[in-house]
Design an enzyme around this catalytic site. Structure first.
Site, PDB file in Angstrom:
ATOM      1  CB  THR A 125      -0.920   0.001   1.239  1.00  0.00           C
ATOM      2  OG1 THR A 125      -1.611  -1.236   1.291  1.00  0.00           O
ATOM      3  CG2 THR A 125      -1.917   1.128   1.181  1.00  0.00           C
ATOM      4  N   GLY A 130      -4.151   2.337  -2.623  1.00  0.00           N
ATOM      5  CA  GLY A 130      -4.535   1.282  -1.693  1.00  0.00           C
ATOM      6  C   GLY A 130      -5.156   0.133  -2.456  1.00  0.00           C
ATOM      7  CB  THR A 157       1.199  -5.050   9.758  1.00  0.00           C
ATOM      8  OG1 THR A 157      -0.051  -4.375   9.627  1.00  0.00           O
ATOM      9  CG2 THR A 157       1.236  -5.763  11.096  1.00  0.00           C
ATOM     10  N   GLY A 342     -24.418  -0.893  29.418  1.00  0.00           N
ATOM     11  CA  GLY A 342     -23.425   0.133  29.703  1.00  0.00           C
ATOM     12  C   GLY A 342     -22.032  -0.433  29.914  1.00  0.00           C
ATOM     13  CD  GLU A 365      -4.470  -9.118   3.330  1.00  0.00           C
ATOM     14  OE1 GLU A 365      -4.056  -9.978   2.561  1.00  0.00           O
ATOM     15  OE2 GLU A 365      -3.750  -8.205   3.764  1.00  0.00           O
TER      16      GLU A 365
END
Length: 388
Positions: A125, A130, A157, A342, A365
């Site tokens: 990317t 992208g 990553t 909550g 991906e």
């Protein structure tokens, strides 16, 4: 038609489940919250051989079948999506080298990748490219026995820990853009390779996700993946199929974690004198979640089995699995939060993390809208068939 795991696959899954429950689940909330790098988990992944999932046994890897490959990501992501990211892109990089590499590249790289000594990721990317990988701007100009690489990659990553990174580049000009694209196996210690920053993220904490710059990085010609120019896009797209099975399995793991949390909480939480699991409104949510998770799991295993059987591309199967499983993960994370009320909005409960992690699988991906187009094109071309 057999919907049962083999004895070996069940043992593999149980080993991973025990590891995840004992060594990842207890530390994930605090480490995710503080941004602590999970070095101890990395070491255990190495010991378990998970960095070698996609490396053939002859090179020291597990040579795992595709179902076991999916099981690994499902079980680790169930405990913490970030932990699955530690070896997710690496496993696709291993597949790229094992599938496309020259004999010399395999001998030199795969044993070290299998052991986790040499870690990797994917350099695809870019800030301006992208989904449209053919729009990349990173170039590699031949200079004698080297390529000189210049460009910027983002959302990478494991960029800081990778010792080698497959990088998609343009190695020339051609009438059709894909014919000018190649993959170079870039040594990240080379002069000019710089990780410029870690990108802030909503979720998916644990592994770093970075932007990097290649400023006239010199890459030896022998590090051209497969030894031939112009094959890069084809190599990458084949690899992304394996990556989509990986992502689908991670999504199943996140969805399962959301369901497990909702089920457990519904049994413990009381309202109006009884556990909330006794109310039909809660039961309907649990039934829908369980059904959709199992459907996503079966789609994922189907795609994995078809991929492992060989015989060509699995665009349809991997696209369906990734698209459906990721949408299920998002839905289950939200439904689990609603069941928690909550408390689901509190960082003290796992549901809040799952809610932040789940959207990644609908984007990574290839976005889910892209998957829909891939599926449709496969169907319209006559290459995609429904059923077994």
């Amino acid at each position: 038609m057999d919907f049962e795991l083999s004895d070996e696959q069940r043992l593999f899954r149980q080993t991973l489940r025990d590891f995840a429950d004992k060594e990842i689940v207890p530390v994930a909330p605090e480490w995710e919250r503080t941004g602590r790098y999970p070095a101890e988990i990395v070491e255990r992944l190495r010991e378990l051989g998970l960095f070698g999932l996609n490396v053939p046994e002859e090179f020291g890897g597990l040579g795992a079948d595709r179902i076991s490959y999916a099981l690994a990501f499902e079980e680790i992501a169930r405990a913490w999506l970030g932990a699955a990211g530690l070896f997710g892109p690496h496993s696709v990089a291993c597949w790229l080298v094992a599938r496309n590499g020259t004999p010399e590249q395999k001998e030199r790289l795969l044993p070290r990748m299998a052991s986790g000594e040499l870690r990797s990721g994917l350099g695809l990317t870019e800030p301006g490219a992208g989904t449209d990988l053919q729009g990349i701007a990173t170039t590699a100009v031949r200079d004698a026995d080297h390529y000189v690489v210049s460009g910027t990659k983002t959302w990478i990553t494991n960029a800081r820990v990778a010792g080698m990174l497959p990088v998609l580049v343009k190695t020339g000009r051609a009438e059709r853009a894909h014919e000018a694209m190649s993959v170079l196996l870039v040594d990240t210690s080379a002069p000019g390779f710089t990780v410029t920053r870690d990108l802030p993220k909503l979720g998916y904490k644990g592994p770093e996700t970075c932007e990097l710059v290649l400023d006239e990085v010199r890459v030896p010609v022998e590090d051209l993946l497969g030894g031939r120019e112009g094959r890069g896009l084809q190599q990458v797209l084949n690899g992304l199929e394996i990556g989509r099975i990986n992502i689908a399995a991670r999504a199943v793991g996140v969805a399962q974690a959301a369901y497990d949390a909702a089920l457990g909480y519904s049994r413990q939480r009381e309202a109006f004198g009884q556990p909330i699991s006794g109310f039909q409104a809660i039961q309907l949510k649990l039934a829908d979640m369980a059904t959709e998770i199992q459907a996503a799991r079966l789609l994922t295993y189907w795609a994995a089995a078809k991929s492992g059987a060989g015989g060509g591309r699995v665009d349809l199967e991997a696209g369906m699995a990734k698209m459906h499983a990721s949408e299920v993960a998002i839905k289950c994370a939200l439904e689990s939060m609603r069941i928690h009320g909550g408390y689901g909005y509190s960082a003290e409960f796992i549901v809040e993390r799952l809610y932040r992690d789940a959207p990644l699988m609908a984007i990574g991906e290839g976005t889910n809208d892209v998957q829909r187009l891939v599926i449709a094109r496969s169907l319209l071309s006559g290459n995609g068939r429904l059923g077994w």
